[in-house]
Design a protein around this motif. Structure first.
Motif, PDB file in Angstrom:
ATOM      1  N   LYS A 156       0.831  -1.202   0.000  1.00  0.00           N
ATOM      2  CA  LYS A 156       0.000   0.000   0.000  1.00  0.00           C
ATOM      3  C   LYS A 156       0.870   1.259   0.000  1.00  0.00           C
ATOM      4  N   MET A 157       1.986   1.230   0.736  1.00  0.00           N
ATOM      5  CA  MET A 157       2.906   2.364   0.767  1.00  0.00           C
ATOM      6  C   MET A 157       3.484   2.613  -0.626  1.00  0.00           C
ATOM      7  N   LEU A 158       3.825   1.543  -1.318  1.00  0.00           N
ATOM      8  CA  LEU A 158       4.373   1.677  -2.665  1.00  0.00           C
ATOM      9  C   LEU A 158       3.336   2.273  -3.622  1.00  0.00           C
ATOM     10  N   ILE A 159       2.085   1.863  -3.471  1.00  0.00           N
ATOM     11  CA  ILE A 159       1.016   2.433  -4.289  1.00  0.00           C
ATOM     12  C   ILE A 159       0.871   3.927  -3.996  1.00  0.00           C
ATOM     13  N   ASP A 160       0.989   4.310  -2.722  1.00  0.00           N
ATOM     14  CA  ASP A 160       0.877   5.721  -2.344  1.00  0.00           C
ATOM     15  C   ASP A 160       2.015   6.538  -2.951  1.00  0.00           C
ATOM     16  N   ILE A 161       3.225   5.979  -2.984  1.00  0.00           N
ATOM     17  CA  ILE A 161       4.353   6.673  -3.608  1.00  0.00           C
ATOM     18  C   ILE A 161       4.059   6.903  -5.092  1.00  0.00           C
ATOM     19  N   LEU A 162       3.539   5.883  -5.737  1.00  0.00           N
ATOM     20  CA  LEU A 162       3.180   6.021  -7.147  1.00  0.00           C
ATOM     21  C   LEU A 162       2.115   7.099  -7.328  1.00  0.00           C
ATOM     22  N   ALA A 163       1.123   7.109  -6.460  1.00  0.00           N
ATOM     23  CA  ALA A 163       0.059   8.098  -6.576  1.00  0.00           C
ATOM     24  C   ALA A 163       0.597   9.513  -6.411  1.00  0.00           C
ATOM     25  N   ALA A 164       1.517   9.698  -5.463  1.00  0.00           N
ATOM     26  CA  ALA A 164       2.070  11.032  -5.221  1.00  0.00           C
ATOM     27  C   ALA A 164       2.842  11.543  -6.434  1.00  0.00           C
ATOM     28  N   HIS A 165       3.644  10.711  -7.040  1.00  0.00           N
ATOM     29  CA  HIS A 165       4.460  11.159  -8.167  1.00  0.00           C
ATOM     30  C   HIS A 165       3.667  11.203  -9.465  1.00  0.00           C
ATOM     31  N   CYS A 166       2.662  10.355  -9.577  1.00  0.00           N
ATOM     32  CA  CYS A 166       1.848  10.384 -10.792  1.00  0.00           C
ATOM     33  C   CYS A 166       0.955  11.616 -10.799  1.00  0.00           C
ATOM     34  N   GLN A 200       7.571   0.404 -12.613  1.00  0.00           N
ATOM     35  CA  GLN A 200       8.208  -0.915 -12.725  1.00  0.00           C
ATOM     36  C   GLN A 200       8.286  -1.599 -11.368  1.00  0.00           C
ATOM     37  N   SER A 201       8.570  -0.823 -10.339  1.00  0.00           N
ATOM     38  CA  SER A 201       8.671  -1.393  -8.998  1.00  0.00           C
ATOM     39  C   SER A 201       7.321  -1.898  -8.519  1.00  0.00           C
ATOM     40  N   VAL A 202       6.256  -1.122  -8.777  1.00  0.00           N
ATOM     41  CA  VAL A 202       4.912  -1.544  -8.375  1.00  0.00           C
ATOM     42  C   VAL A 202       4.544  -2.844  -9.078  1.00  0.00           C
ATOM     43  N   GLN A 203       4.810  -2.903 -10.370  1.00  0.00           N
ATOM     44  CA  GLN A 203       4.473  -4.109 -11.127  1.00  0.00           C
ATOM     45  C   GLN A 203       5.291  -5.315 -10.651  1.00  0.00           C
ATOM     46  N   GLU A 204       6.548  -5.069 -10.353  1.00  0.00           N
ATOM     47  CA  GLU A 204       7.428  -6.141  -9.887  1.00  0.00           C
ATOM     48  C   GLU A 204       6.978  -6.678  -8.524  1.00  0.00           C
ATOM     49  N   GLU A 208       5.473 -10.414  -7.493  1.00  0.00           N
ATOM     50  CA  GLU A 208       6.099 -11.256  -6.471  1.00  0.00           C
ATOM     51  C   GLU A 208       5.127 -11.599  -5.354  1.00  0.00           C
ATOM     52  N   ALA A 209       4.400 -10.592  -4.878  1.00  0.00           N
ATOM     53  CA  ALA A 209       3.454 -10.834  -3.786  1.00  0.00           C
ATOM     54  C   ALA A 209       2.331 -11.756  -4.235  1.00  0.00           C
ATOM     55  N   ASN A 210       1.837 -11.533  -5.442  1.00  0.00           N
ATOM     56  CA  ASN A 210       0.753 -12.357  -5.988  1.00  0.00           C
ATOM     57  C   ASN A 210       1.203 -13.804  -6.132  1.00  0.00           C
ATOM     58  N   LYS A 211       2.404 -14.000  -6.679  1.00  0.00           N
ATOM     59  CA  LYS A 211       2.920 -15.351  -6.902  1.00  0.00           C
ATOM     60  C   LYS A 211       3.169 -16.085  -5.592  1.00  0.00           C
ATOM     61  N   ALA A 212       3.786 -15.377  -4.635  1.00  0.00           N
ATOM     62  CA  ALA A 212       4.109 -16.029  -3.365  1.00  0.00           C
ATOM     63  C   ALA A 212       2.850 -16.411  -2.596  1.00  0.00           C
ATOM     64  N   GLY A 266      -0.892   4.424 -16.493  1.00  0.00           N
ATOM     65  CA  GLY A 266      -0.725   3.461 -17.582  1.00  0.00           C
ATOM     66  C   GLY A 266      -0.431   2.053 -17.130  1.00  0.00           C
ATOM     67  N   LEU A 267      -0.802   1.711 -15.891  1.00  0.00           N
ATOM     68  CA  LEU A 267      -0.604   0.357 -15.380  1.00  0.00           C
ATOM     69  C   LEU A 267      -1.931  -0.387 -15.360  1.00  0.00           C
ATOM     70  N   SER A 268      -1.893  -1.671 -15.692  1.00  0.00           N
ATOM     71  CA  SER A 268      -3.097  -2.499 -15.656  1.00  0.00           C
ATOM     72  C   SER A 268      -2.764  -3.796 -14.920  1.00  0.00           C
ATOM     73  N   LEU A 269      -3.012  -3.798 -13.629  1.00  0.00           N
ATOM     74  CA  LEU A 269      -2.749  -4.986 -12.820  1.00  0.00           C
ATOM     75  C   LEU A 269      -3.974  -5.867 -12.675  1.00  0.00           C
ATOM     76  N   ARG A 270      -5.159  -5.251 -12.593  1.00  0.00           N
ATOM     77  CA  ARG A 270      -6.408  -5.990 -12.445  1.00  0.00           C
ATOM     78  C   ARG A 270      -7.491  -5.288 -13.249  1.00  0.00           C
ATOM     79  N   ALA A 271      -8.264  -6.056 -13.992  1.00  0.00           N
ATOM     80  CA  ALA A 271      -9.389  -5.478 -14.714  1.00  0.00           C
ATOM     81  C   ALA A 271     -10.496  -5.100 -13.725  1.00  0.00           C
ATOM     82  N   ASP A 272     -11.295  -4.112 -14.112  1.00  0.00           N
ATOM     83  CA  ASP A 272     -12.353  -3.647 -13.214  1.00  0.00           C
ATOM     84  C   ASP A 272     -13.366  -4.749 -12.904  1.00  0.00           C
TER      85      ASP A 272
END
Length: 716
Positions: A156-166, A200-204, A208-212, A266-272
């Motif tokens: 969630k913190m990583l998503i927030d960082i992305l939101a701030a810079h985006c 790239q970090s968010v997607q990575e 990893e979290a999804n797979k594990a 421009g990221l698509s991790l999950r469809a709506d």
């Protein structure tokens, strides 16, 4: 080194050992390799300390620049006041003082300081963001197996960082020529764009979290017995599953909540409209097993055995559906994910596996032709089970399969070729119109099939049985038109050809030939006395062939399958809004479009009111053609008997009367010499004929003979 850093180092060493030492002999190098890894880790720690020191230095320098700017601004204000106060010439600029050197130097110096401050501020933002991203990534990786909630928080913190810079629009590339060029080359990689690196970090980390977490859920399912029957007796196994389910649900929720931010970046991790993530991974277990057993080079991967893999899918559903209904549904309802029916969603997630298997075998289906009919039948049974047993209410996989034009065309062509081959083989055999049942098996009023008639009916019924499960009326009508009607048309044309050939031969010649052949082959006296019977048997075998097929067509016309097809063509004719005869549906069926499919397959908006149409049927014209052909045969039988009678009496044609000369009133019969040979043979022929045709046809024949012979005999 802190305790956390020590734990990370030990964990990294353990992972390295597990991944690189497969045998005991390879452990001899462990000391050297361990020293190398520790040196590398120590270097990374030094790099991190250098990065922190650089950040602090940049921060102090920025504070100093800010103070300098403040002082310079005050001096500039004082200088401006002095210039304005000393000048009495209104035409002189307020900033012009002597030669302007001092003022311009001050302004240039201020501009340079501002540019330096901007570069340092940008570099500080960049480095702070990099550190925050790296810390979040490290926290996620540390928490994957130990603390699921910690992992979710870091994600969630990583998503927030992305939101701030985006949202700040920080999309300008930062290259080595910028203020960050002094940043240590031994530090983390520097992408050309900060936002791209965060993405790239968010997607990575998502991957990893999804797979594990999915792996943990899969392991817990295995402990519960999946894919065999689920065993919930182990509280530990159930608890492990619930924990992994909860973690996947949390990961899904965070990603769904950030959908706007991800879309903006421009990221698509999950469809709506994606189903809950835990259910997706549960269905993935089916996918893995299908790929292993049925989409590989194994002997179980056979295109002509769809029942093998479809039964496996149904078996896995039978094992897991009770677990979905009794346990998983409660877990889904306990989250803030979209509320869904876990059983139905799981089936929807499994069906793409079925579709992929069908696509995998598509080329073999097209080459095999009739194997498509087998696949369609098995797939129809599969979907029937899904809907009746598991209450599935989603789209039809069978319908999607048959929407494949090339595949459906291959099936139709295979059905047509197979039907034509079977028919041609039968008619090429000796005596194809020979009746296959004796008179004591079937009565006079029962249709007696010839070998050709029985083969034709069986071929047509087999085709209908294969496509009866097809849900689309348009597809069934196309199969009927292309594969079935040509066989019936061929049968009619072959019998018409036999009738035409028989009609061209003089019956008197046939009679003479029959007598000669009988004498030569020493046949029985009965055959010698009545050669016409053999010719009538030939004619009546055609009649029985036509009658048998007509009876079958009449039964088909009233069956559910063909009644539905007739209703569909009538519905289409009514919708076209012009004087269209539904019996002409075959004229353009090869050119039907999607609009025709809608008219044929969609439920009618209003009931049909045309009584003439309702009284008809798909086979109506065919039945009419067969009845006309039966009448032609009866006419030919009557004509043959009439010609035989006339031929026998030809020797007495010059006599004025054929009546008996001496009539004995006490005698039961008074037959003239002229008729004494004819009437007994005619009686024998009629008795034989009575066993060859049904009573209704025999009565019709007697009326035909009466019209032709009675007048002729009475006049004589």
């Amino acid at each position: 080194m802190t305790n956390i850093e020590a734990d990370v180092a030990h964990e990294a060493v353990q992972q390295f050992l597990d991944g690189h030492f497969a045998t005991l002999e390879s452990l001899e190098l462990i000391d050297d390799l361990l020293n190398d890894e520790e040196s590398t880790h120590a270097q990374l720690e030094r790099d991190l300390e250098n990065a922190s020191s650089t950040t602090e230095a940049l921060r102090d320098e920025a504070i100093g620049i800010t103070q300098t700017l403040h002082d310079k601004a005050l001096a500039l204000i004082d200088l401006h006041s002095e210039v304005v106060g000393a000048s009495t010439d209104e035409s002189v600029s307020a900033w012009q003082f002597r030669d302007g050197t001092e003022t311009m130097d001050l302004v240039a110096d201020l501009a340079a300081k501002l540019e330096s401050y901007g570069k340092l501020s940008c570099a500080k933002t960049y480095i702070d963001a990099l550190l925050a991203v790296e810390q979040a990534k490290q926290s996620v990786r540390q928490s994957l197996s130990k603390s699921p909630q910690g992992m979710l928080s870091a994600y969630k913190m990583l998503i927030d960082i992305l939101a701030a810079h985006c949202s700040s629009g920080s999309t300008e590339p930062l290259t080595s020529g910028s203020a960050t060029s002094d940043y240590s080359a031994d530090g983390p990689p520097q992408p050309s764009n900060l936002l791209e690196y965060i993405k790239q970090s968010v997607q990575e980390i998502w991957s990893e979290a999804n797979k594990a977490t999915a792996s943990a859920q899969s392991e817990s399912l295995s402990k519960l017995g999946w894919p065999a029957k689920m065993d919930l007796s182990s509280a530990a196994a159930v608890g492990a599953f619930d924990s992994s389910f909860s973690t996947l649900a949390g990961l899904d929720l965070i990603t769904r909540a950030a959908s706007d931010v991800l879309a903006r970046c421009g990221l698509s991790l999950r469809a709506d409209d994606a189903p809950p993530l835990p259910l997706e991974h549960m269905a993935g277990a089916v996918d893995i097993r299908m790929r292993y057993h049925f989409e590989s080079a194994r002997t179980t991967s056979r295109a002509d055995k769809p029942e093998w893999w479809l039964s496996q899918v149904l078996g896995m559903l039978r094992n897991i559906v009770p677990f979905l209904e009794s346990h998983v549904q409660r877990l889904v309802d306990g989250t803030t994910l979209p509320q869904v029916d876990a059983r139905n969603v799981f089936i929807r997630l499994v069906l793409p596996v079925v579709q992929r298997k069908l696509a995998h075998d598509r080329a073999e289906y097209i080459r095999g032709g009739l194997v498509i009919a087998h696949v369609v039948h098995e797939l129809a049974d599969f979907e029937h089970t899904l809907r009746d047993v598991f209450f599935y209410d989603g789209p039809s996989v069978l319908g999607q399969l048959l929407a494949d034009y090339d595949l459906f065309t291959a099936w139709v062509e295979a059905e047509r070729a197979n039907a034509v081959e079977s028919y041609m083989q039968t008619i090429a055999e000796p005596n194809p119109f020979e009746l296959i049942y004796d008179d004591d098996v079937l009565g006079a009023d029962d249709a007696k099939p010839s070998r050709l008639a029985e083969k034709a009916v069986l071929v047509l019924e087999d085709i209908a049985e294969r496509y009866a499960v097809v849900p689309s009326c348009m597809r069934r009508l196309q199969l009927l038109s292309t594969a079935q009607f040509p066989i019936l048309i061929a049968l009619v044309e072959d019998i018409e050809g036999e009738i035409d050939e028989f009609s061209r031969i003089s019956l008197a010649f046939i009679r003479d030939t029959g007598i000669a052949n009988a004498a030569t082959t020493k046949t029985t006296t009965a055959a010698l006395q009545s050669p016409l019977v053999s010719q009538l048997a030939r004619l009546t075998s055609w009649y029985q062939t036509i009658w048998y097929v007509e009876e079958a067509a009449d039964d088909w016309n009233n069956s559910t399958n063909y009644v539905d097809l007739w209703a569909a063509v009538c519905q289409r004719a009514a919708a076209l809004g012009r004087s269209t005869d539904p019996r002409d549906w075959r004229m353009d069926c090869d050119e039907w479009s999607d609009a025709d499919r809608v008219l044929l397959d969609e439920p009618a908006n209003q009931p049909l009111v045309n009584d003439d149409w309702l009284d008809g049927g798909i086979w109506e014209r065919s039945i009419g053609t067969l009845r006309e052909l039966k009448q032609r045969v009866l006419d030919l039988v009557s004509r043959a008997i009439n010609k035989d009678v006339v031929g026998q009496l030809r020797a007495y044609r010059k006599k004025s009367t054929w009546a008996a000369e001496d009539v004995d009133a006490s005698a039961d019969t008074n037959i003239s010499i002229e008729l004494s040979g004819l009437l007994p043979e005619l009686s024998s022929v009629l008795k034989s004929l009575e066993m060859m045709v049904p009573s209704r046809a025999f009565s019709l024949l007697l009326r035909l003979l009466e019209a032709e012979l009675d007048t002729f005999l009475v006049e004589r």
